[in-house]
Design a protein around this motif. Structure first.
Motif, PDB file in Angstrom:
ATOM      1  N   VAL B 172     -41.777 -48.777 -37.864  1.00 51.43           N
ATOM      2  CA  VAL B 172     -41.140 -47.522 -37.452  1.00 51.43           C
ATOM      3  C   VAL B 172     -40.196 -47.065 -38.563  1.00 51.43           C
ATOM      4  O   VAL B 172     -39.434 -47.859 -39.105  1.00 51.43           O
ATOM      5  CB  VAL B 172     -40.340 -47.724 -36.137  1.00 51.43           C
ATOM      6  N   SER B 173     -40.256 -45.786 -38.902  1.00 45.94           N
ATOM      7  CA  SER B 173     -39.368 -45.242 -39.925  1.00 45.94           C
ATOM      8  C   SER B 173     -38.064 -44.779 -39.259  1.00 45.94           C
ATOM      9  O   SER B 173     -38.097 -44.039 -38.284  1.00 45.94           O
ATOM     10  CB  SER B 173     -40.079 -44.085 -40.622  1.00 45.94           C
ATOM     11  N   ILE B 174     -36.922 -45.238 -39.776  1.00 47.71           N
ATOM     12  CA  ILE B 174     -35.632 -44.868 -39.189  1.00 47.71           C
ATOM     13  C   ILE B 174     -35.092 -43.653 -39.941  1.00 47.71           C
ATOM     14  O   ILE B 174     -34.681 -43.747 -41.097  1.00 47.71           O
ATOM     15  CB  ILE B 174     -34.619 -46.044 -39.275  1.00 47.71           C
ATOM     16  N   LYS B 175     -35.109 -42.493 -39.287  1.00 51.19           N
ATOM     17  CA  LYS B 175     -34.706 -41.248 -39.953  1.00 51.19           C
ATOM     18  C   LYS B 175     -33.194 -41.129 -40.080  1.00 51.19           C
ATOM     19  O   LYS B 175     -32.697 -40.578 -41.059  1.00 51.19           O
ATOM     20  CB  LYS B 175     -35.243 -40.036 -39.167  1.00 51.19           C
ATOM     21  N   ALA B 176     -32.464 -41.608 -39.084  1.00 44.46           N
ATOM     22  CA  ALA B 176     -30.999 -41.549 -39.150  1.00 44.46           C
ATOM     23  C   ALA B 176     -30.406 -42.399 -38.042  1.00 44.46           C
ATOM     24  O   ALA B 176     -31.041 -42.624 -37.013  1.00 44.46           O
ATOM     25  CB  ALA B 176     -30.507 -40.114 -39.008  1.00 44.46           C
ATOM     26  N   VAL B 177     -29.177 -42.865 -38.280  1.00 45.42           N
ATOM     27  CA  VAL B 177     -28.395 -43.517 -37.226  1.00 45.42           C
ATOM     28  C   VAL B 177     -27.213 -42.596 -36.945  1.00 45.42           C
ATOM     29  O   VAL B 177     -26.439 -42.276 -37.857  1.00 45.42           O
ATOM     30  CB  VAL B 177     -27.902 -44.911 -37.670  1.00 45.42           C
ATOM     31  N   VAL B 178     -27.103 -42.136 -35.710  1.00 44.60           N
ATOM     32  CA  VAL B 178     -26.082 -41.154 -35.335  1.00 44.60           C
ATOM     33  C   VAL B 178     -24.975 -41.860 -34.558  1.00 44.60           C
ATOM     34  O   VAL B 178     -25.234 -42.489 -33.535  1.00 44.60           O
ATOM     35  CB  VAL B 178     -26.708 -40.048 -34.449  1.00 44.60           C
ATOM     36  N   GLU B 179     -23.753 -41.772 -35.042  1.00 47.28           N
ATOM     37  CA  GLU B 179     -22.614 -42.432 -34.393  1.00 47.28           C
ATOM     38  C   GLU B 179     -21.530 -41.381 -34.150  1.00 47.28           C
ATOM     39  O   GLU B 179     -21.136 -40.675 -35.072  1.00 47.28           O
ATOM     40  CB  GLU B 179     -22.101 -43.552 -35.312  1.00 47.28           C
ATOM     41  N   ASP B 180     -21.057 -41.279 -32.903  1.00 48.04           N
ATOM     42  CA  ASP B 180     -20.058 -40.226 -32.645  1.00 48.04           C
ATOM     43  C   ASP B 180     -18.646 -40.613 -33.090  1.00 48.04           C
ATOM     44  O   ASP B 180     -17.790 -39.758 -33.283  1.00 48.04           O
ATOM     45  CB  ASP B 180     -20.098 -39.735 -31.189  1.00 48.04           C
ATOM     46  N   LYS B 181     -18.395 -41.916 -33.277  1.00 47.25           N
ATOM     47  CA  LYS B 181     -17.069 -42.324 -33.773  1.00 47.25           C
ATOM     48  C   LYS B 181     -17.015 -42.156 -35.295  1.00 47.25           C
ATOM     49  O   LYS B 181     -18.029 -41.862 -35.923  1.00 47.25           O
ATOM     50  CB  LYS B 181     -16.812 -43.782 -33.378  1.00 47.25           C
ATOM     51  N   ASP B 182     -15.814 -42.407 -35.860  1.00 50.00           N
ATOM     52  CA  ASP B 182     -15.684 -42.142 -37.302  1.00 50.00           C
ATOM     53  C   ASP B 182     -16.141 -43.301 -38.182  1.00 50.00           C
ATOM     54  O   ASP B 182     -16.159 -43.203 -39.395  1.00 50.00           O
ATOM     55  CB  ASP B 182     -14.256 -41.696 -37.655  1.00 50.00           C
ATOM     56  N   GLN B 183     -16.492 -44.436 -37.552  1.00 53.23           N
ATOM     57  CA  GLN B 183     -17.084 -45.504 -38.360  1.00 53.23           C
ATOM     58  C   GLN B 183     -18.123 -46.286 -37.545  1.00 53.23           C
ATOM     59  O   GLN B 183     -18.146 -46.200 -36.318  1.00 53.23           O
ATOM     60  CB  GLN B 183     -16.016 -46.438 -38.892  1.00 53.23           C
ATOM     61  N   LEU B 184     -18.962 -47.035 -38.293  1.00 54.79           N
ATOM     62  CA  LEU B 184     -20.010 -47.809 -37.618  1.00 54.79           C
ATOM     63  C   LEU B 184     -19.368 -48.867 -36.734  1.00 54.79           C
ATOM     64  O   LEU B 184     -18.322 -49.419 -37.066  1.00 54.79           O
ATOM     65  CB  LEU B 184     -20.925 -48.447 -38.658  1.00 54.79           C
ATOM     66  N   GLN B 185     -19.967 -49.155 -35.592  1.00 57.09           N
ATOM     67  CA  GLN B 185     -19.334 -50.014 -34.598  1.00 57.09           C
ATOM     68  C   GLN B 185     -19.611 -51.502 -34.783  1.00 57.09           C
ATOM     69  O   GLN B 185     -18.827 -52.332 -34.364  1.00 57.09           O
ATOM     70  CB  GLN B 185     -19.773 -49.584 -33.187  1.00 57.09           C
ATOM     71  N   SER B 186     -20.741 -51.843 -35.398  1.00 52.54           N
ATOM     72  CA  SER B 186     -21.036 -53.263 -35.587  1.00 52.54           C
ATOM     73  C   SER B 186     -20.096 -53.834 -36.641  1.00 52.54           C
ATOM     74  O   SER B 186     -19.844 -53.212 -37.672  1.00 52.54           O
ATOM     75  CB  SER B 186     -22.479 -53.465 -36.022  1.00 52.54           C
ATOM     76  N   GLU B 187     -19.560 -55.023 -36.345  1.00 49.39           N
ATOM     77  CA  GLU B 187     -18.690 -55.667 -37.329  1.00 49.39           C
ATOM     78  C   GLU B 187     -19.441 -56.747 -38.086  1.00 49.39           C
ATOM     79  O   GLU B 187     -18.878 -57.444 -38.917  1.00 49.39           O
ATOM     80  CB  GLU B 187     -17.462 -56.265 -36.618  1.00 49.39           C
ATOM     81  N   LYS B 188     -20.715 -56.902 -37.767  1.00 50.81           N
ATOM     82  CA  LYS B 188     -21.486 -57.958 -38.424  1.00 50.81           C
ATOM     83  C   LYS B 188     -22.054 -57.443 -39.741  1.00 50.81           C
ATOM     84  O   LYS B 188     -23.042 -56.718 -39.771  1.00 50.81           O
ATOM     85  CB  LYS B 188     -22.619 -58.432 -37.504  1.00 50.81           C
ATOM     86  N   GLN B 189     -21.432 -57.834 -40.833  1.00 51.48           N
ATOM     87  CA  GLN B 189     -21.828 -57.336 -42.151  1.00 51.48           C
ATOM     88  C   GLN B 189     -23.249 -57.768 -42.516  1.00 51.48           C
ATOM     89  O   GLN B 189     -23.969 -57.038 -43.179  1.00 51.48           O
ATOM     90  CB  GLN B 189     -20.840 -57.823 -43.219  1.00 51.48           C
ATOM     91  N   ASP B 190     -23.641 -58.984 -42.074  1.00 46.22           N
ATOM     92  CA  ASP B 190     -24.983 -59.455 -42.428  1.00 46.22           C
ATOM     93  C   ASP B 190     -26.060 -58.574 -41.794  1.00 46.22           C
ATOM     94  O   ASP B 190     -27.103 -58.324 -42.380  1.00 46.22           O
ATOM     95  CB  ASP B 190     -25.171 -60.925 -42.029  1.00 46.22           C
ATOM     96  N   LEU B 191     -25.770 -58.063 -40.608  1.00 44.34           N
ATOM     97  CA  LEU B 191     -26.725 -57.163 -39.962  1.00 44.34           C
ATOM     98  C   LEU B 191     -26.856 -55.881 -40.777  1.00 44.34           C
ATOM     99  O   LEU B 191     -27.944 -55.378 -41.020  1.00 44.34           O
ATOM    100  CB  LEU B 191     -26.254 -56.797 -38.548  1.00 44.34           C
ATOM    101  N   LEU B 192     -25.710 -55.370 -41.229  1.00 41.82           N
ATOM    102  CA  LEU B 192     -25.690 -54.129 -42.007  1.00 41.82           C
ATOM    103  C   LEU B 192     -26.438 -54.277 -43.325  1.00 41.82           C
ATOM    104  O   LEU B 192     -27.251 -53.422 -43.681  1.00 41.82           O
ATOM    105  CB  LEU B 192     -24.237 -53.762 -42.318  1.00 41.82           C
ATOM    106  N   SER B 193     -26.184 -55.385 -44.019  1.00 42.94           N
ATOM    107  CA  SER B 193     -26.784 -55.530 -45.343  1.00 42.94           C
ATOM    108  C   SER B 193     -28.294 -55.679 -45.253  1.00 42.94           C
ATOM    109  O   SER B 193     -29.024 -55.306 -46.168  1.00 42.94           O
ATOM    110  CB  SER B 193     -26.164 -56.725 -46.073  1.00 42.94           C
ATOM    111  N   ASP B 194     -28.792 -56.203 -44.118  1.00 40.82           N
ATOM    112  CA  ASP B 194     -30.242 -56.320 -43.919  1.00 40.82           C
ATOM    113  C   ASP B 194     -30.910 -54.956 -43.803  1.00 40.82           C
ATOM    114  O   ASP B 194     -32.114 -54.826 -43.976  1.00 40.82           O
ATOM    115  CB  ASP B 194     -30.541 -57.084 -42.620  1.00 40.82           C
ATOM    116  N   LEU B 195     -30.142 -53.947 -43.472  1.00 42.09           N
ATOM    117  CA  LEU B 195     -30.759 -52.668 -43.119  1.00 42.09           C
ATOM    118  C   LEU B 195     -31.138 -51.819 -44.333  1.00 42.09           C
ATOM    119  O   LEU B 195     -31.968 -50.927 -44.230  1.00 42.09           O
ATOM    120  CB  LEU B 195     -29.828 -51.862 -42.192  1.00 42.09           C
TER     121      LEU B 195
END
Lengths: 108, 368
Positions: B172-195
């Motif tokens: 699946v192609s991820i076109k965008a991640v939409v977050e209504d707050k001013d920063q991303l909510q996950s605090e797990k950096q390893d999850l982020l770097s995988d993306l």
């Protein structure tokens, strides 16, 4: 958000209709439910409960924790009346329905 | 039908509670509305660490296989494809298999009915192609169906990122991640770097999802104006909230803790609700992670075993102490703190004396 946005998809109730109920004095989810049928469809407010609570909180300028939940009743799942009435030999179905009759209704 | 202990919900908490009670000799019935036990663990292919010490870091699905195998080898009577429909005035629980409804009388009940996902409303959210992250995960991992080709993800919590990873593996192609707050909510950096390279839109919301009969087009309101995307799939990850209906019909009182998922049943340190026959376990007792979910099931089971005199108060004390200590280590600090606030409230109401091990965990005092 566009006021025509659906909030309760089972009964097709939009934001405008919910705000109208609030303008007419609705305070709780159950008030809105009685005035508009919000939450009375097949999912029994499993999807719309919290979006509606947010609309109530916004309208009355309350914290979300001060907006209560709906009165939740038997049966917990959609069930045929016939199924509810079968094989209940060690008790009776009336007791299932007794809940709403005896305890009445409390507004939260 | 009669039994010592009736457990509603055969997810990780319910199964662990059932295994604990069964091993101590109690007669247990475990009811679940699905065809197979396992609950949401059945499609959780992501890796879980932070598990109780007798379990290694593992995929949710592997742990589930292990739990179900243990269940099959036990004396627990599993009623799959059975749903709790309500309670009777005598306190018994009514259960149906879709054809008949019958009453189960148990000396004690554990409700391990879990949590539900929070939706999010925006113009067009009722179109086919809009679903929650959990629904998308069931489609890809359990039903082997692709939910769409081009996805817009709403929300940026841990679960969103786990599901994004899994969707990508499925092509699946991820076109965008939409977050209504001013920063991303996950605090797990390893999850982020995988993306890798994904478009993250913070301070943004979906203005409109449109299409003829299904999602085709998504307009997103961002700080720099409206962004238009072609997408056939919108995946909402807006967190979880405990399922309350079974507790309401069992006359349990509720309390409110935002970090635990909002409204939830009140309970004491034995995971006993305000209905003294009715205990709870798992996400129903507050949204948390898999390790604590397993432990809450165990604590509830030890409490029931003590109450029914299958084990001595001394053994119950030791077992629960061990579980609580492990729970404090494994659980996110803020979550654990709010859990103890609920318990502190129950102490005030019942004039209960907290067990010494519990006050020790709290550094000598228990405060809301």
């Amino acid at each position: 958000m566009d006021k025509s946005t659906i909030v309760c998809r089972c009964e097709e109730i939009n934001i405008d209709e919910i705000e109208n109920a609030l303008k007419n004095g609705a305070q709780t989810f159950d008030d809105i439910k009685r005035l508009t049928r919000t939450g009375m469809g097949s999912c029994q407010s499993k999807v719309c409960l919290h979006p509606v609570r947010e609309i109530i909180a916004d309208y009355h300028n309350k914290d979300l924790q001060d907006v209560g939940i709906s009165r939740m009743r038997i049966p917990l799942k959609p069930i045929r009346m016939g199924t509810l009435a079968t094989e209940s030999k060690d008790s009776n179905v009336a007791s299932v329905f007794g809940e709403s009759v005896e305890e009445g209704d409390e507004n939260r | 039908m009669k039994t010592d202990l009736l457990i509603i919900g055969a997810g990780p908490a319910g199964i662990n509670a059932a295994l604990t009670a069964d091993a101590a000799g109690a007669e247990v019935i475990l009811v679940d509305e699905s065809l197979q036990p396992g609950g949401q663990l059945r499609q959780q292919t992501q890796l879980f660490s932070n598990l109780p010490k007798n379990k290694k870091k593992t995929r949710g699905t592997s742990l589930n296989n292990h739990l179900v195998e243990s269940l099959n080898a036990s004396n627990v009577k599993v009623l799959s494809n059975h749903a709790m429909v309500g309670s009777y005035l005598n306190g018994n629980i009514g259960v149906t298999d879709g054809f008949k409804t019958f009453e189960i009388h148990a000396k004690k009940y554990i409700l391990a009915t879990g949590a539900q996902e929070e939706g999010k409303i925006f113009p067009g959210w009722t179109l086919p192609g809009v679903m929650t992250a959990g629904a998308a995960q069931i489609l890809i991992n359990r039903e082997l169906v692709l939910p769409g080709k081009n996805a817009v993800i709403v929300g940026s919590n841990d679960f969103a990122f786990e599901v994004i990873k899994q969707l990508r593996i499925c092509g699946v192609s991820i076109k965008a991640v939409v977050e209504d707050k001013d920063q991303l909510q996950s605090e797990k950096q390893d999850l982020l770097s995988d993306l890798g390279n994904i478009t993250f839109l913070t301070n943004s919301t979906i203005e409109l999802a449109s299409g003829s009969g299904e999602v085709e087009h998504v307009s997103i309101r961002t700080p720099s104006g409206i962004k238009e995307l072609e997408a056939d799939f919108i995946c909402i990850s807006n967190g979880f909230t405990p399922i309350l209906e079974p507790f309401e019909v069992m006359n349990c009182k509720f309390t409110y803790k935002e970090i635990l998922g909002g409204w939830l049943p009140a309970y004491n340190m034995n995971f006993q609700t305000t209905n003294s026959n009715c205990y709870l376990a798992g996400s129903a007792a507050g949204i948390t992670t898999l390790g604590p979910i397993l432990l809450t099931g165990e604590i509830a089971a030890w409490s029931v075993l003590e109450e029914l005199e299958f084990i001595s108060p001394r053994e119950a004390h030791n077992q629960k102490k061990e579980c609580w200590e492990e729970l404090m280590t494994l659980e996110n600090n803020n979550v654990f703190q709010k859990r103890t606030e609920i318990i502190a409230d129950s102490l005030l109401q019942d004039n209960w004396n907290p067990k010494s091990y519990f006050t020790e965990l709290q550094g000598g005092q228990i405060h809301g």
